[in-house]
Design a protein around this motif. Sequence first.
Motif, PDB file in Angstrom:
ATOM      1  N   GLY A   8       0.827  -1.210   0.000  1.00 21.44           N
ATOM      2  CA  GLY A   8       0.000   0.000   0.000  1.00 21.44           C
ATOM      3  C   GLY A   8       0.851   1.245   0.000  1.00 21.44           C
ATOM      4  O   GLY A   8       1.654   1.458   0.907  1.00 21.44           O
ATOM      5  N   GLY A   9       0.681   2.056  -1.056  1.00 16.75           N
ATOM      6  CA  GLY A   9       1.491   3.278  -1.181  1.00 16.75           C
ATOM      7  C   GLY A   9       0.679   4.519  -0.859  1.00 16.75           C
ATOM      8  O   GLY A   9       0.752   5.509  -1.576  1.00 16.75           O
ATOM      9  N   GLY A  10      -0.092   4.454   0.234  1.00 14.44           N
ATOM     10  CA  GLY A  10      -0.931   5.606   0.601  1.00 14.44           C
ATOM     11  C   GLY A  10      -0.456   6.267   1.874  1.00 14.44           C
ATOM     12  O   GLY A  10       0.726   6.208   2.234  1.00 14.44           O
ATOM     13  N   LEU A  11      -1.399   6.868   2.570  1.00 15.95           N
ATOM     14  CA  LEU A  11      -1.079   7.662   3.759  1.00 15.95           C
ATOM     15  C   LEU A  11      -0.465   6.840   4.878  1.00 15.95           C
ATOM     16  O   LEU A  11       0.304   7.366   5.681  1.00 15.95           O
ATOM     17  CB  LEU A  11      -2.352   8.334   4.290  1.00 15.95           C
ATOM     18  CG  LEU A  11      -2.651   9.716   3.735  1.00 15.95           C
ATOM     19  CD1 LEU A  11      -3.966  10.249   4.303  1.00 15.95           C
ATOM     20  CD2 LEU A  11      -1.516  10.672   4.068  1.00 15.95           C
ATOM     21  N   GLY A  12      -0.799   5.553   4.951  1.00 17.66           N
ATOM     22  CA  GLY A  12      -0.193   4.696   5.963  1.00 17.66           C
ATOM     23  C   GLY A  12       1.086   4.054   5.463  1.00 17.66           C
ATOM     24  O   GLY A  12       2.112   4.055   6.153  1.00 17.66           O
ATOM     25  N   SER A  34       2.497  -1.352  -4.483  1.00 15.18           N
ATOM     26  CA  SER A  34       1.209  -0.663  -4.601  1.00 15.18           C
ATOM     27  C   SER A  34       0.578  -0.956  -5.952  1.00 15.18           C
ATOM     28  O   SER A  34       1.270  -1.082  -6.958  1.00 15.18           O
ATOM     29  CB  SER A  34       1.391   0.844  -4.435  1.00 15.18           C
ATOM     30  OG  SER A  34       0.118   1.464  -4.457  1.00 15.18           O
ATOM     31  N   ASP A  35      -0.735  -1.026  -5.945  1.00 14.60           N
ATOM     32  CA  ASP A  35      -1.443  -1.261  -7.210  1.00 14.60           C
ATOM     33  C   ASP A  35      -1.695   0.039  -7.970  1.00 14.60           C
ATOM     34  O   ASP A  35      -2.249   0.010  -9.056  1.00 14.60           O
ATOM     35  CB  ASP A  35      -2.762  -2.018  -6.964  1.00 14.60           C
ATOM     36  CG  ASP A  35      -3.731  -1.272  -6.071  1.00 14.60           C
ATOM     37  OD1 ASP A  35      -3.329  -0.274  -5.458  1.00 14.60           O
ATOM     38  OD2 ASP A  35      -4.900  -1.696  -5.989  1.00 14.60           O
ATOM     39  N   LYS A  36      -1.321   1.166  -7.366  1.00 17.63           N
ATOM     40  CA  LYS A  36      -1.438   2.457  -8.061  1.00 17.63           C
ATOM     41  C   LYS A  36      -0.033   3.042  -8.209  1.00 17.63           C
ATOM     42  O   LYS A  36       0.782   2.943  -7.301  1.00 17.63           O
ATOM     43  CB  LYS A  36      -2.303   3.439  -7.265  1.00 17.63           C
ATOM     44  CG  LYS A  36      -3.744   2.968  -7.048  1.00 17.63           C
ATOM     45  CD  LYS A  36      -4.577   3.226  -8.298  1.00 17.63           C
ATOM     46  CE  LYS A  36      -6.051   2.949  -8.151  1.00 17.63           C
ATOM     47  NZ  LYS A  36      -6.449   1.767  -7.428  1.00 17.63           N
ATOM     48  N   PRO A  43      -7.201  13.027   1.957  1.00 19.19           N
ATOM     49  CA  PRO A  43      -8.033  14.129   2.461  1.00 19.19           C
ATOM     50  C   PRO A  43      -8.201  15.283   1.453  1.00 19.19           C
ATOM     51  O   PRO A  43      -9.190  16.015   1.505  1.00 19.19           O
ATOM     52  CB  PRO A  43      -7.287  14.591   3.721  1.00 19.19           C
ATOM     53  CG  PRO A  43      -6.602  13.339   4.204  1.00 19.19           C
ATOM     54  CD  PRO A  43      -6.165  12.636   2.936  1.00 19.19           C
ATOM     55  N   VAL A  78      -1.557  -6.931  -4.784  1.00 19.80           N
ATOM     56  CA  VAL A  78      -1.366  -8.177  -4.043  1.00 19.80           C
ATOM     57  C   VAL A  78      -2.663  -8.970  -4.076  1.00 19.80           C
ATOM     58  O   VAL A  78      -3.723  -8.466  -3.676  1.00 19.80           O
ATOM     59  CB  VAL A  78      -0.931  -7.895  -2.587  1.00 19.80           C
ATOM     60  CG1 VAL A  78      -0.880  -9.177  -1.773  1.00 19.80           C
ATOM     61  CG2 VAL A  78       0.422  -7.199  -2.571  1.00 19.80           C
ATOM     62  N   SER A 104      -1.059  -1.773   4.640  1.00 16.57           N
ATOM     63  CA  SER A 104      -1.809  -0.514   4.788  1.00 16.57           C
ATOM     64  C   SER A 104      -2.590  -0.290   3.500  1.00 16.57           C
ATOM     65  O   SER A 104      -2.219   0.525   2.654  1.00 16.57           O
ATOM     66  CB  SER A 104      -0.840   0.635   5.068  1.00 16.57           C
ATOM     67  OG  SER A 104      -1.577   1.790   5.387  1.00 16.57           O
ATOM     68  N   VAL A 106      -5.985   0.318   3.238  1.00 15.29           N
ATOM     69  CA  VAL A 106      -7.224   1.059   3.512  1.00 15.29           C
ATOM     70  C   VAL A 106      -8.424   0.132   3.721  1.00 15.29           C
ATOM     71  O   VAL A 106      -8.338  -1.085   3.507  1.00 15.29           O
ATOM     72  CB  VAL A 106      -7.496   2.146   2.429  1.00 15.29           C
ATOM     73  CG1 VAL A 106      -8.107   1.587   1.159  1.00 15.29           C
ATOM     74  CG2 VAL A 106      -8.353   3.278   3.003  1.00 15.29           C
TER      75      VAL A 106
HETATM   76  C1  LIG Z   1     -12.302  12.695   1.987  1.00 11.73           C
HETATM   77  C2  LIG Z   1     -11.480  12.157   3.091  1.00 11.73           C
HETATM   78  C3  LIG Z   1     -10.902  13.027   4.024  1.00 11.73           C
HETATM   79  C4  LIG Z   1     -10.126  12.523   5.073  1.00 11.73           C
HETATM   80  N1  LIG Z   1      -9.574  13.402   5.978  1.00 11.73           N
HETATM   81  C5  LIG Z   1      -8.800  12.936   6.980  1.00 11.73           C
HETATM   82  C6  LIG Z   1      -8.208  13.818   7.923  1.00 11.73           C
HETATM   83  O1  LIG Z   1      -8.397  15.049   7.869  1.00 11.73           O
HETATM   84  N2  LIG Z   1      -7.436  13.298   8.902  1.00 11.73           N
HETATM   85  C7  LIG Z   1      -7.220  11.947   9.002  1.00 11.73           C
HETATM   86  O2  LIG Z   1      -6.503  11.521   9.901  1.00 11.73           O
HETATM   87  N3  LIG Z   1      -7.761  11.086   8.107  1.00 11.73           N
HETATM   88  C8  LIG Z   1      -8.547  11.541   7.129  1.00 11.73           C
HETATM   89  N4  LIG Z   1      -9.126  10.647   6.248  1.00 11.73           N
HETATM   90  C9  LIG Z   1      -8.851   9.224   6.404  1.00 11.73           C
HETATM   91  C10 LIG Z   1      -7.498   8.888   5.774  1.00 11.73           C
HETATM   92  O3  LIG Z   1      -7.424   9.400   4.454  1.00 11.73           O
HETATM   93  C11 LIG Z   1      -7.339   7.378   5.780  1.00 11.73           C
HETATM   94  O4  LIG Z   1      -7.452   6.914   7.113  1.00 11.73           O
HETATM   95  C12 LIG Z   1      -5.989   6.983   5.213  1.00 11.73           C
HETATM   96  O5  LIG Z   1      -5.858   7.406   3.864  1.00 11.73           O
HETATM   97  C13 LIG Z   1      -5.828   5.483   5.319  1.00 11.73           C
HETATM   98  O6  LIG Z   1      -4.505   5.189   4.964  1.00 11.73           O
HETATM   99  P1  LIG Z   1      -4.161   3.866   4.173  1.00 11.73           P
HETATM  100  O7  LIG Z   1      -2.697   3.900   3.889  1.00 11.73           O
HETATM  101  O8  LIG Z   1      -4.733   2.702   4.893  1.00 11.73           O
HETATM  102  O9  LIG Z   1      -5.029   3.987   2.847  1.00 11.73           O
HETATM  103  P2  LIG Z   1      -4.775   4.865   1.521  1.00 11.73           P
HETATM  104  O10 LIG Z   1      -4.152   6.166   1.846  1.00 11.73           O
HETATM  105  O11 LIG Z   1      -6.068   4.877   0.789  1.00 11.73           O
HETATM  106  O12 LIG Z   1      -3.745   3.978   0.718  1.00 11.73           O
HETATM  107  C14 LIG Z   1      -4.042   2.621   0.407  1.00 11.73           C
HETATM  108  C15 LIG Z   1      -3.029   2.186  -0.619  1.00 11.73           C
HETATM  109  O13 LIG Z   1      -3.070   0.775  -0.742  1.00 11.73           O
HETATM  110  C16 LIG Z   1      -3.081   0.448  -2.120  1.00 11.73           C
HETATM  111  N5  LIG Z   1      -3.680  -0.889  -2.220  1.00 11.73           N
HETATM  112  C17 LIG Z   1      -4.920  -1.282  -1.840  1.00 11.73           C
HETATM  113  N6  LIG Z   1      -5.081  -2.597  -2.036  1.00 11.73           N
HETATM  114  C18 LIG Z   1      -3.909  -3.059  -2.528  1.00 11.73           C
HETATM  115  C19 LIG Z   1      -3.445  -4.357  -2.928  1.00 11.73           C
HETATM  116  N7  LIG Z   1      -4.233  -5.450  -2.855  1.00 11.73           N
HETATM  117  N8  LIG Z   1      -2.192  -4.460  -3.419  1.00 11.73           N
HETATM  118  C20 LIG Z   1      -1.382  -3.374  -3.508  1.00 11.73           C
HETATM  119  N9  LIG Z   1      -1.768  -2.137  -3.133  1.00 11.73           N
HETATM  120  C21 LIG Z   1      -3.008  -1.981  -2.650  1.00 11.73           C
HETATM  121  C22 LIG Z   1      -3.889   1.577  -2.761  1.00 11.73           C
HETATM  122  O14 LIG Z   1      -3.675   1.683  -4.142  1.00 11.73           O
HETATM  123  C23 LIG Z   1      -3.299   2.755  -2.017  1.00 11.73           C
HETATM  124  O15 LIG Z   1      -2.067   3.149  -2.584  1.00 11.73           O
HETATM  125  C24 LIG Z   1      -9.920  11.127   5.195  1.00 11.73           C
HETATM  126  C25 LIG Z   1     -10.490  10.249   4.257  1.00 11.73           C
HETATM  127  C26 LIG Z   1     -11.258  10.749   3.216  1.00 11.73           C
HETATM  128  C27 LIG Z   1     -11.869   9.809   2.213  1.00 11.73           C
END
Ligand SMILES: Cc1cc2nc3c(=O)[nH]c(=O)nc-3n(C[C@H](O)[C@H](O)[C@H](O)COP(=O)(O)OP(=O)(O)OC[C@H]3O[C@@H](n4cnc5c(N)ncnc54)[C@H](O)[C@@H]3O)c2cc1C
Length: 151
Positions: A8-12, A34-36, A43, A78, A104, A106
């Motif tokens: 996962g290449g996102g916020l976590g 990451s798949d993206k 946010p 994955v 991570s 999401v």
């Molecule tokens: C509109 C909005 C506003 C928000 N505002 C806030 C805020 O102000 N403060 C706050 O704390 N939180 C906020 N959040 C919540 C926060 O954005 C999420 O909690 C956070 O993005 C989660 O992090 P993550 O890394 O789990 O997911 P993401 O940041 O979504 O990243 C997930 C990554 O995993 C990748 N992925 C998924 N499945 C697979 C797989 N099978 N194989 C490979 N890669 C995969 C995706 O492509 C992506 O790169 C907000 C959410 C939204 C929707």
Amino acid sequence: MAHVVVIGGGLGGLPTAYELRHLLPKEHQVTLISDKAQFTFIPGLIRVALNLKPLAEIQLDLQTLTEPRGIQYLAGKVIVLDPEQQIITTDRKQQIHYDYLAISTVASLTFDAIPGLGPHGGYPHSVCTPEHALQARSAWLEFLENPGSVV
Ligand SMILES: Cc1cc2nc3c(=O)[nH]c(=O)nc-3n(C[C@H](O)[C@H](O)[C@H](O)COP(=O)(O)OP(=O)(O)OC[C@H]3O[C@@H](n4cnc5c(N)ncnc54)[C@H](O)[C@@H]3O)c2cc1C
């Protein structure tokens, strides 16, 4: 040498990979899958949906963010996780062995759990993914042409 994989290449995932690379001695390998191809600052999607910011301004290229910092980047979704063998399989048929794993990826969206919910055949719009935010932006711009009640 240990191989630490972050899915996962996102916020976590991205900060986790950065911290691991920062903390671990160089002989250990850190890989981000990451798949993206891009990191999205989720946010920021609210501003995209309201047409206050282009999507491109809240996205960054993952390869550029990782490889110059000593983190290996692998593009792929994955699809299988084998915790016994400690092997990950991606949709590109890559098999990666890991010693330690951080996930991570999401929460899953389950709009279909509530009839009428969500952008796919439902009434509301969503800002949870880049695709949803772009759809919401189109609907918002259309709404502004002929405004009425909105919930
Ligand atoms: C509109 C909005 C506003 C928000 N505002 C806030 C805020 O102000 N403060 C706050 O704390 N939180 C906020 N959040 C919540 C926060 O954005 C999420 O909690 C956070 O993005 C989660 O992090 P993550 O890394 O789990 O997911 P993401 O940041 O979504 O990243 C997930 C990554 O995993 C990748 N992925 C998924 N499945 C697979 C797989 N099978 N194989 C490979 N890669 C995969 C995706 O492509 C992506 O790169 C907000 C959410 C939204 C929707």
